[in-house]
Design a protein around this motif. Structure first.
Motif, PDB file in Angstrom:
ATOM      1  N   PRO A 185       1.091  12.203  15.704  1.00  0.00           N
ATOM      2  CA  PRO A 185       0.180  11.356  14.925  1.00  0.00           C
ATOM      3  C   PRO A 185      -0.341  10.196  15.772  1.00  0.00           C
ATOM      4  CG  PRO A 185       2.176  11.833  13.686  1.00  0.00           C
ATOM      5  CD  PRO A 185       2.425  12.291  15.091  1.00  0.00           C
ATOM      6  N   VAL A 186      -1.575   9.815  15.529  1.00  0.00           N
ATOM      7  CA  VAL A 186      -2.168   8.674  16.224  1.00  0.00           C
ATOM      8  C   VAL A 186      -1.761   7.406  15.483  1.00  0.00           C
ATOM      9  CG1 VAL A 186      -4.299   7.567  16.965  1.00  0.00           C
ATOM     10  CG2 VAL A 186      -4.109  10.061  17.010  1.00  0.00           C
ATOM     11  N   PRO A 187      -1.017   6.525  16.112  1.00  0.00           N
ATOM     12  CA  PRO A 187      -0.551   5.334  15.394  1.00  0.00           C
ATOM     13  C   PRO A 187      -1.709   4.407  15.044  1.00  0.00           C
ATOM     14  CG  PRO A 187      -0.083   5.131  17.730  1.00  0.00           C
ATOM     15  CD  PRO A 187      -0.597   6.527  17.525  1.00  0.00           C
ATOM     16  N   ALA A 188      -1.516   3.659  13.980  1.00  0.00           N
ATOM     17  CA  ALA A 188      -2.522   2.656  13.612  1.00  0.00           C
ATOM     18  C   ALA A 188      -2.573   1.576  14.676  1.00  0.00           C
ATOM     19  CB  ALA A 188      -2.166   2.039  12.259  1.00  0.00           C
ATOM     20  N   LYS A 189      -3.701   0.897  14.771  1.00  0.00           N
ATOM     21  CA  LYS A 189      -3.774  -0.235  15.682  1.00  0.00           C
ATOM     22  C   LYS A 189      -2.723  -1.270  15.291  1.00  0.00           C
ATOM     23  CE  LYS A 189      -8.416  -0.266  17.605  1.00  0.00           C
ATOM     24  NZ  LYS A 189      -9.552  -1.150  17.956  1.00  0.00           N
ATOM     25  N   ARG A 190      -2.242  -1.995  16.266  1.00  0.00           N
ATOM     26  CA  ARG A 190      -1.192  -2.965  16.024  1.00  0.00           C
ATOM     27  C   ARG A 190      -1.782  -4.306  15.593  1.00  0.00           C
ATOM     28  NH1 ARG A 190       3.631  -2.681  20.230  1.00  0.00           N
ATOM     29  NH2 ARG A 190       4.759  -3.181  18.305  1.00  0.00           N
ATOM     30  N   ILE A 191      -0.903  -5.152  15.094  1.00  0.00           N
ATOM     31  CA  ILE A 191      -1.281  -6.503  14.679  1.00  0.00           C
ATOM     32  C   ILE A 191      -0.513  -7.470  15.568  1.00  0.00           C
ATOM     33  CG2 ILE A 191      -1.239  -8.188  12.806  1.00  0.00           C
ATOM     34  CD1 ILE A 191      -1.345  -5.766  10.863  1.00  0.00           C
ATOM     35  N   LEU A 192      -1.229  -8.207  16.376  1.00  0.00           N
ATOM     36  CA  LEU A 192      -0.605  -9.129  17.320  1.00  0.00           C
ATOM     37  C   LEU A 192      -0.277 -10.444  16.625  1.00  0.00           C
ATOM     38  CD1 LEU A 192       0.136 -10.025  20.223  1.00  0.00           C
ATOM     39  CD2 LEU A 192      -2.264 -10.698  20.508  1.00  0.00           C
ATOM     40  N   VAL A 193       0.927 -10.930  16.838  1.00  0.00           N
ATOM     41  CA  VAL A 193       1.338 -12.227  16.310  1.00  0.00           C
ATOM     42  C   VAL A 193       1.609 -13.156  17.489  1.00  0.00           C
ATOM     43  CG1 VAL A 193       3.031 -13.501  14.942  1.00  0.00           C
ATOM     44  CG2 VAL A 193       2.368 -11.181  14.256  1.00  0.00           C
ATOM     45  N   LEU A 194       0.868 -14.246  17.567  1.00  0.00           N
ATOM     46  CA  LEU A 194       1.097 -15.272  18.574  1.00  0.00           C
ATOM     47  C   LEU A 194       1.876 -16.415  17.939  1.00  0.00           C
ATOM     48  CD1 LEU A 194      -2.445 -15.353  20.226  1.00  0.00           C
ATOM     49  CD2 LEU A 194      -0.395 -14.210  21.076  1.00  0.00           C
ATOM     50  N   PRO A 253       5.945  -1.284  11.933  1.00  0.00           N
ATOM     51  CA  PRO A 253       5.838  -1.189  13.392  1.00  0.00           C
ATOM     52  C   PRO A 253       4.496  -1.655  13.947  1.00  0.00           C
ATOM     53  CG  PRO A 253       5.696   0.987  12.374  1.00  0.00           C
ATOM     54  CD  PRO A 253       6.089   0.032  11.296  1.00  0.00           C
ATOM     55  N   ARG A 254       3.534  -1.916  13.076  1.00  0.00           N
ATOM     56  CA  ARG A 254       2.255  -2.432  13.576  1.00  0.00           C
ATOM     57  C   ARG A 254       2.390  -3.829  14.151  1.00  0.00           C
ATOM     58  NH1 ARG A 254      -1.380  -2.581   8.494  1.00  0.00           N
ATOM     59  NH2 ARG A 254       0.630  -3.279   7.676  1.00  0.00           N
ATOM     60  N   LEU A 255       3.339  -4.603  13.644  1.00  0.00           N
ATOM     61  CA  LEU A 255       3.470  -6.002  14.046  1.00  0.00           C
ATOM     62  C   LEU A 255       4.059  -6.108  15.446  1.00  0.00           C
ATOM     63  CD1 LEU A 255       4.673  -7.466  10.647  1.00  0.00           C
ATOM     64  CD2 LEU A 255       2.613  -8.167  11.870  1.00  0.00           C
ATOM     65  N   HIS A 256       3.308  -6.760  16.318  1.00  0.00           N
ATOM     66  CA  HIS A 256       3.735  -6.970  17.704  1.00  0.00           C
ATOM     67  C   HIS A 256       3.830  -8.477  17.900  1.00  0.00           C
ATOM     68  CE1 HIS A 256       2.847  -6.500  22.275  1.00  0.00           C
ATOM     69  NE2 HIS A 256       4.139  -6.560  22.029  1.00  0.00           N
ATOM     70  N   VAL A 257       5.044  -8.991  17.825  1.00  0.00           N
ATOM     71  CA  VAL A 257       5.267 -10.433  17.801  1.00  0.00           C
ATOM     72  C   VAL A 257       5.597 -10.925  19.203  1.00  0.00           C
ATOM     73  CG1 VAL A 257       6.587 -12.308  16.755  1.00  0.00           C
ATOM     74  CG2 VAL A 257       6.097 -10.226  15.426  1.00  0.00           C
ATOM     75  N   LEU A 258       4.827 -11.887  19.692  1.00  0.00           N
ATOM     76  CA  LEU A 258       5.029 -12.446  21.024  1.00  0.00           C
ATOM     77  C   LEU A 258       5.318 -13.944  20.926  1.00  0.00           C
ATOM     78  CD1 LEU A 258       2.140 -10.745  23.040  1.00  0.00           C
ATOM     79  CD2 LEU A 258       4.505  -9.984  22.790  1.00  0.00           C
ATOM     80  N   SER A 299      -7.881  -3.868  22.887  1.00  0.00           N
ATOM     81  CA  SER A 299      -8.266  -2.646  22.179  1.00  0.00           C
ATOM     82  C   SER A 299      -7.131  -2.057  21.360  1.00  0.00           C
ATOM     83  CB  SER A 299      -8.780  -1.600  23.174  1.00  0.00           C
ATOM     84  OG  SER A 299      -7.757  -1.247  24.091  1.00  0.00           O
ATOM     85  N   ALA A 300      -5.901  -2.497  21.611  1.00  0.00           N
ATOM     86  CA  ALA A 300      -4.744  -1.966  20.882  1.00  0.00           C
ATOM     87  C   ALA A 300      -4.547  -2.633  19.530  1.00  0.00           C
ATOM     88  CB  ALA A 300      -3.476  -2.122  21.717  1.00  0.00           C
ATOM     89  N   TYR A 301      -5.307  -3.709  19.250  1.00  0.00           N
ATOM     90  CA  TYR A 301      -5.051  -4.517  18.056  1.00  0.00           C
ATOM     91  C   TYR A 301      -6.221  -4.482  17.068  1.00  0.00           C
ATOM     92  CZ  TYR A 301      -1.453  -6.381  21.152  1.00  0.00           C
ATOM     93  OH  TYR A 301      -0.393  -6.499  22.009  1.00  0.00           O
ATOM     94  N   SER A 302      -5.863  -4.437  15.800  1.00  0.00           N
ATOM     95  CA  SER A 302      -6.875  -4.581  14.744  1.00  0.00           C
ATOM     96  C   SER A 302      -7.035  -6.042  14.342  1.00  0.00           C
ATOM     97  CB  SER A 302      -6.486  -3.757  13.515  1.00  0.00           C
ATOM     98  OG  SER A 302      -5.258  -4.242  12.947  1.00  0.00           O
ATOM     99  N   HIS A 303      -5.922  -6.797  14.405  1.00  0.00           N
ATOM    100  CA  HIS A 303      -5.917  -8.202  14.004  1.00  0.00           C
ATOM    101  C   HIS A 303      -4.984  -9.003  14.909  1.00  0.00           C
ATOM    102  CE1 HIS A 303      -7.123  -6.138  10.273  1.00  0.00           C
ATOM    103  NE2 HIS A 303      -7.718  -7.258   9.924  1.00  0.00           N
ATOM    104  N   VAL A 304      -5.262 -10.286  14.983  1.00  0.00           N
ATOM    105  CA  VAL A 304      -4.355 -11.249  15.597  1.00  0.00           C
ATOM    106  C   VAL A 304      -3.982 -12.272  14.530  1.00  0.00           C
ATOM    107  CG1 VAL A 304      -4.067 -13.066  17.315  1.00  0.00           C
ATOM    108  CG2 VAL A 304      -5.320 -10.999  17.908  1.00  0.00           C
ATOM    109  N   ILE A 305      -2.696 -12.532  14.383  1.00  0.00           N
ATOM    110  CA  ILE A 305      -2.234 -13.598  13.499  1.00  0.00           C
ATOM    111  C   ILE A 305      -1.818 -14.763  14.384  1.00  0.00           C
ATOM    112  CG2 ILE A 305      -0.576 -14.311  11.735  1.00  0.00           C
ATOM    113  CD1 ILE A 305      -0.288 -11.354  10.968  1.00  0.00           C
ATOM    114  N   ASN A 306      -2.526 -15.863  14.288  1.00  0.00           N
ATOM    115  CA  ASN A 306      -2.182 -17.028  15.100  1.00  0.00           C
ATOM    116  C   ASN A 306      -1.212 -17.911  14.329  1.00  0.00           C
ATOM    117  OD1 ASN A 306      -2.047 -19.013  17.030  1.00  0.00           O
ATOM    118  ND2 ASN A 306      -3.894 -20.054  16.309  1.00  0.00           N
TER     119      ASN A 306
END
Length: 473
Positions: A185-194, A212-217, A236-243
């Motif tokens: 399966p093609v995973p959904a784009k991730r959501i970056l958390v800064l 698993p979409r949430l990528h917290v940095l 390109s890997a992200y649909s959204h960024v949460i600042n």
């Protein structure tokens, strides 16, 4: 040929997001003309706001040439410049529609919008067929890792190819692709958390255990204030960024060094982040504060005029202005956030179990917002595809003063609430330098987010839950 009378139309299919377009052809004895891609008209007709960055053309010499199934990590817009094709699409995204098949014959008067994760295949029905597609990302070696494939002859799909696959012209690679049962399966784009080290960032990190979409940095992994750090991100890997990053030392912001840092983090860095989100077409969720208001009104709505009193509020207001430049943005204003880390509730709980009787201001009013609740509210906005714009978020219940909050904490800890003394903000600030001006009222109207389908939790219920967690340590 004569001009066709068909009007531009966008038709949905049984694969969510896969759309077939009817395109007007204008022709005479010389040939035809069409608007193959016209963003304004097509969006008005119902197509997503598709913004391609690359145009590819596949020329196919012979009838029966068959290519696919390939699912790529971007959206694409498929059309035929000459000849005709039989197109087939299979959904390879996780979910209920995984494996859903759609087929259609496509000529110059049609086009297809193929969303990310839907596998595309086609078979030419005429010699000298030119197949064109616009894509939303530039191809790269790293993007190949996100491809997925399905075999054209998979019996479970049972595609009724006009020319049988065993008679068609295929590449060796396309013949060796796996069947649907073995497809990745093609995973959904991730959501970056800064800002993963802060209270909200930690709450979002906890949600990442089930999402698993949430990528917290953390700041060490991605420094919001370092443009080079931002440019190293794979946008390109992200649909959204949460600042979730911010400079929140309200009093220190009134000092020369603090003022500079507040503006750097809350304004300048947000401007840089907003610019990159706009360029890369990534949605931005930015968290702001009730400190953008002067506190003279008893309740503030999203459209209330901002008038910050101190440097912290001013820098956050400037950040809000920058966020407004991002077409897809959620500006979430909140207040009195409580989570993992230094906060008022934890301090009062510690004092309740000590010999110290605190004195707390009784002329600042608002509501507690728990980071867990705020994190879930933000994810609701994203997942429900709520209308972009500004939203207030605050715990539910009656507004309280800081003094009242402290008394509630003492009582819930089994201590005498009368141990908490009261004072005015002016008296409290008399011997404290620096001391930033605070809004007397930070009560936010949450009607808009409630209408969007998320009901903030009761602040006192969350307070009890938080105290149980603290007292169990």
């Amino acid at each position: 040929m004569s001009s066709q009378t068909v009007e531009l139309a966008v038709r949905e299919t049984t694969i969510p997001g896969l759309m077939i377009l009817d395109l007007p052809l204008h022709g005479d004895s010389r040939g035809w003309f069409k608007e193959n891609w016209q963003r304004a008209k097509m969006i008005a007709a119902g197509l997503p706001d598709f913004r391609p960055v690359q145009n590819n053309i596949s020329y196919n010499e012979f009838r029966g040439t068959t290519r696919g199934f390939h699912a790529e990590p971007w959206d694409k817009y498929v059309s035929v410049a000459s000849g005709s094709i039989f197109g087939a699409w299979v959904d390879l995204r996780p979910g209920d529609s995984f494996g859903q098949l759609v087929t259609a014959q496509i000529g110059p008067a049609s086009a297809v919008f193929v969303p990310r994760g839907v596998a595309n295949a086609f078979q030419t029905l005429q010699d000298h067929t030119a197949y064109s597609y616009l894509v939303t990302e530039h191809w790269s070696e790293t993007s190949r890792e996100l491809y997925s494939y399905v075999n054209l002859a998979d019996p479970s799909l049972n595609v009724e190819w006009p020319i049988p696959i065993n008679e068609a012209i295929l590449s060796e690679a396309d013949q060796s692709h796996p069947n649907l049962s073995e497809a990745t399966p093609v995973p959904a784009k991730r959501i970056l958390v800064l800002g993963g080290g802060g209270q909200l960032g930690q709450a979002l990190a906890e949600l990442s255990g089930t999402d698993p979409r949430l990528h917290v940095l953390t700041r060490r992994q991605a420094d919001l204030c370092d443009p080079k750090s931002l440019d190293r991100l794979q946008w390109s890997a992200y649909s959204h960024v949460i600042n979730a990053a911010a400079y929140t030392a309200v009093d220190a912001a009134e000092t020369p060094s603090g003022r500079m840092r507040a503006w750097q983090v809350n304004a300048q860095a947000v401007r840089e982040l907003s610019a990159r989100c706009a360029v890369h077409q990534v949605g931005l969720v930015h968290v702001s504060t009730d400190y953008v208001f002067d506190g003279m009104e008893k309740v503030y709505a999203e459209e209330s005029s901002i008038a910050p009193l101190g440097v912290y509020g001013q820098s956050k207001a400037a950040g809000e202005t920058a966020v407004g430049s991002v077409p897809r943005h959620y500006l979430v204003r909140t207040s009195w956030v409580v989570g993992h880390g230094a906060n008022f509730v934890d301090t009062m709980t510690r004092l309740a179990h000590s010999d110290v009787d605190p004195v707390v201001v009784d002329d600042q009013f608002g509501r507690l917002t728990f980071a867990e609740d705020l994190a879930r509210g933000i994810m609701h906005l994203i997942d429900s595809d709520a209308q972009y714009g500004t939203y207030n978020f605050q715990g539910a219940g009656q507004p309280m003063s800081w003094h009242k909050v402290a008394q509630e904490i003492f009582a819930l800890c089994g201590e005498d609430a009368r141990r908490v003394g009261s004072t005015s903000t002016q008296e409290y600030a008399a011997n404290r330098v620096p001391f930033a001006p605070r809004p007397a009222y930070g009560v936010l109207d949450t009607s808009k987010i409630r209408a969007a389908g998320y009901i903030p939790g009761d602040q006192l219920e969350y307070l009890k839950k938080h105290l149980r967690m603290l007292n169990s340590k």
